[in-house]
Design a protein around this motif. Structure first.
Motif: not given
Length: 259
Positions: A166, A169-170, A172-173, A222
């Motif tokens: 998680q 993912s955060n 990467s965003e 990613f």
């Protein structure tokens, strides 16, 4: 009681010497008193050393209890209890038997699902960490990783894997949106990936890297900076069994030939 143990030990040593053939003096009716005395002296030294270590251990706990007492769950929130525990651990760093003290403190947290959930959230959601812990959020994040690592070593790696995926993912965003990553959060991810991959044997990582990558929450889409963090950790494991050229080839294939 201790004297009885010491004399029993002396008798055992004497019997051993006899059966090993070092018994000429005994056969002649003589007693090797110097050997027995040496054993007793060593036993006494060991007892003294153990007592000193116990005293130092107790002193560390007492000193920390005086400076930062354990939080009372009846009058404090779970966040306050977690922060207090982490502050106590930090206070022990660099002191005698710090590792043992931290391990004992961790044991109190491992069996509390709320503590684990807060640790995860503090790593995944930076705004939550700031709101809940203020200036202490960095300390909480550092020890939250250690807490999840300890939980994984105790046989429950799920929360560690979830936090790793998680956070990746955060971040990467954020990077994809051109946002700046908060200080040290990339290092948080490095530590999480390292802790996660360490739950596997080298052979598992080398023979089934895709499976391990999936468990650790990795996705091919990613951001490149996030993929590099995963690639570096996997590469360090693969290089233990493969040559430099082979490692580069494998890592590039796994992580889309990132630079």
């Amino acid at each position: 009681m201790k004297k009885g143990i010491i004399f029993a030990g002396v008798a055992a040593v004497a019997a051993t010497l006899f059966w090993l053939g070092w018994s000429d003096n005994f056969a002649d009716g003589e007693t090797n008193t110097s050997s027995v005395a040496n054993v007793v002296q060593q036993e006494n030294k060991n007892t003294v050393n153990t007592n000193k270590l116990d005293e130092l251990d107790k002193k560390l706990t007492t000193d920390i209890d005086l400076k930062i007492p354990k939080a009372d769950p009846k009058v404090t929130t779970t966040e306050e209890q977690l922060l207090t525990a982490f502050q106590r651990m930090q206070l022990s760093v660099g002191k005698f038997n710090s590792a043992s003290f931290i391990n004992e403190e961790m044991q109190d947290l491992l069996h509390n699902p709320e503590m684990i959930e807060i640790a995860q959230k503090s790593l995944i959601d930076f705004k939550h960490a700031e709101a809940a812990f203020g200036e202490q959020q960095a300390l909480v994040r550092v020890f939250s990783i250690r807490l999840l690592d300890q939980l994984a070593k105790a046989g429950e790696p799920g929360p560690l894997y979830e936090a790793t995926g998680q956070l990746a993912s955060n971040l990467s965003e954020q990077l994809a949106n051109g946002e700046e990553i908060e200080k040290r959060r990339d290092l948080d991810l490095e530590d999480l990936v390292y802790a996660s991959i360490s739950t596997y044997d080298d052979e598992q990582v080398i023979s089934s890297p895709e499976m391990v990558m999936m468990e650790l929450g990795y996705f091919d889409d990613f951001h490149n900076d996030v993929r590099k963090i995963y690639a570096n950790q996997f590469g360090s494991i693969i290089s233990r069994e493969k040559s430099v050229d082979e490692t580069i080839e494998i890592v590039q294939k796994l992580f889309k030939k990132q630079s």
